[in-house]
Write a protein that holds these residues in place. Sequence first.
Motif, short mmCIF file in Angstrom:
data_model
loop_
_atom_site.label_atom_id
_atom_site.label_comp_id
_atom_site.label_asym_id
_atom_site.label_seq_id
_atom_site.Cartn_x
_atom_site.Cartn_y
_atom_site.Cartn_z
N LEU A 21 -0.58 5.42 4.11
CA LEU A 21 -0.06 4.06 4.26
C LEU A 21 -1.09 3.06 4.77
O LEU A 21 -0.85 1.85 4.69
N TRP A 66 4.83 -1.89 4.83
CA TRP A 66 4.79 -2.43 6.19
C TRP A 66 5.88 -3.45 6.42
O TRP A 66 6.44 -3.54 7.52
N ILE A 122 1.43 -0.98 -0.12
CA ILE A 122 1.19 -0.99 1.33
C ILE A 122 1.86 -2.20 1.97
O ILE A 122 2.48 -2.09 3.04
N SER A 172 -1.46 -0.51 -5.38
CA SER A 172 -1.53 0.14 -4.08
C SER A 172 -1.46 -0.89 -2.96
O SER A 172 -0.82 -0.67 -1.93
N GLY A 191 -4.39 3.80 1.39
CA GLY A 191 -4.06 3.92 -0.03
C GLY A 191 -4.61 5.18 -0.67
O GLY A 191 -4.50 5.36 -1.89
#
Length: 707
Positions: free
Chosen positions: A678, A611, A607, A603, A681
């Motif tokens: 986002l 990004w 993320i 996770s 998680g």
Amino acid sequence: AVVSTQSGHYGRGTSQYPNEHTRTETNYPEALLGYHNFCRDPDNSGYLWCYVNEVGVRWEECNVTSCRDIENADNWDEEDRELEYATICQDTIGRVRCPFDKRIVVVEANYGATGEQGCVAYNESDYCETFANTTASVSSKCDGKSFCDLMLSEGSYDDACPGVDKYLHVTFYCKPDVQCFTTSMGYARYGGSRSETKTGRDCMRWNQQRPHGHYFTPDDFAVRGIGEHNYCRDPDGEGKPWCYTMDAEKRWEFCGVPECEGYSEEINIVQISQAMSIIRLIGDAKNINCQYVKEDEKKVSYIGQTNKTASGRICQRWTETTPHFHTKMPENYPDAGLGDHNFCRDPDGNGKLWCYTMDAERRFEYCDVPECTESEIQQMSLCDDVDCGTGGNCFLSTNNETACLCKLGFIGINNTCQDINECKRSVCPGDLAECVNNDGGYECQCPDGYYYDAEQCHEKSGVNDAPGCSVPEFIKSPYKRYDINLKDNVTIDCEADNDDWVYWTKGLDGEEIEGTRAKKSSSLSFETIRKKDVDIYRCVIYNECTGLTKVAEVDIHAKVKPCTETGLQRYGMVWDSKDFDSAFGFCNSYGLKFAVPRSKSESRTFIQDAWRSFHLNPNGKKFRDTNWIWIAANDRLEENEFTDIDGKPIVAPKWWPKNPDNWKEMDPRGQDEIAFHLFSGYWDDSYGFIPRPFACECNFNNESEDA
């Protein structure tokens, strides 16, 4: 990008030969290990090291100099340089990299020789003992940049030994550059210590939240040069260095740093994509490359990927109109197998496969594809008896199972695609607007005597009482979406039915674009579409007498293949709104899996990749207010028994508070598909028909192992 030890040995972090070890990315998720052989310190020993590619020598320390402070960069002397080395193996893409605040200076580059640098050769019986000097070529690609990607393939450079797998060895050093900024992928790259704006305001430290709160923190944006300082940077791709100011009345400003002259940096995304071999369709996975004509039909059935004509000319993509303009678009021939590809097809039932060609002197030609055997016809015709309805198409998986992939606005129920009632989502703003459902969509209608402007209902009373007073309407409105390639030339026209003002706005905030306001009509023109031009636009018609407006929204969407952004670790985000099933079909069409992170570690990687993609992908900015994206988890088979897209059981790392709740307000079957938050998680069960961005799992590891 240091990959050698003090004695010059090389290693590969993921390889277990010649030295078996447990320092893997799985066991040390925070140590920046991966499919590379760069020096790291996974167990906090206090120095950088690696396992080496030599029997009898297990590991060695690497010779890496300590980082100098940015403030001292102005006093840097040529004698201070420390040489670094990068080795790129045959048929791979390698990166030469310097720290954020420095630029590459290539000292020497040589292509040739085999067997000594940790590169595995396919033809181990052949050897090359000579080098070709490629310094000039590599320098032209890398000098002055903070990083450059080099793709090594046969014919890339002067070839010392044709037909033999070789390697490219680059010697370089990193030189500080703080006097000006360069640009890369739309971002300003600047490592200097300027800490005031162009108007003289002091910059706020990036690790502070006063006087201006923000999310460009050192923890999340270190890769963009953000740290515990107040130096000008460009973490979000404004194109120039900027900072938040210490003036509470002025949130941020550009810093006035000059741009470096004679510098440009381009990444050939198409070239990289082809090298990674990630451009695949379902037909390729099934390995069917033959054609046949169904009984009582003239149109040829074909799902293969032949993209050359019988004479060898390359086919033009069906979604493109250059060099040959045409109307054989996928939306005009939805059942003809057309799409964003250049494979031979027969959209109008000529009885032969053909395509438009990339030769401006030859509009179209037929393709040479063999006839199908009986067994191949039987395999391809499995979808013939599957009726997905008007809202979907039959999909044939690699194990010959059929399924319906539903279009946006439809959902799969009882083996067919049925219309979604979007009106259950209260999609029409305002108190008076009423939502009316239709096939694949909806319409917002106002009561008699009212007028709807895409935002709310306005009363019509008195509108036509004076000259020039009327409800604004379009004579010519733009398409809702334009799928473009960067550097395309695009013009979008918008025209009112009366002599009203017409102008354009850009972005989610809807700021008016200077110079677009005109009477009666206005055009939005881009001589060359750039990354910063990809956005949401609105054409606005404004009637001065009534103050009423009419708005048409336009999405300029860049065609970006998943997993092509630089620096991704595992997941490729798709910044486009699709329902759950369409997201699965999209990833599958590129030979990729619909992604799902299975642990807290995955996770975190998810993320980070999200990004990074958000800032690198031209379409990302349009989703800045989006918190939830689709992942490949669901409980369609049995309630609260969650699986991935292949039916394998999966456990959520963490759930959004009070979830899963299987809310049934909008669908009697409940919420069976999973969205991923986002920022945190968290998982949340949701309705699969809601359009969201999503992620595909990249083939980086598999492709690297095959290379």
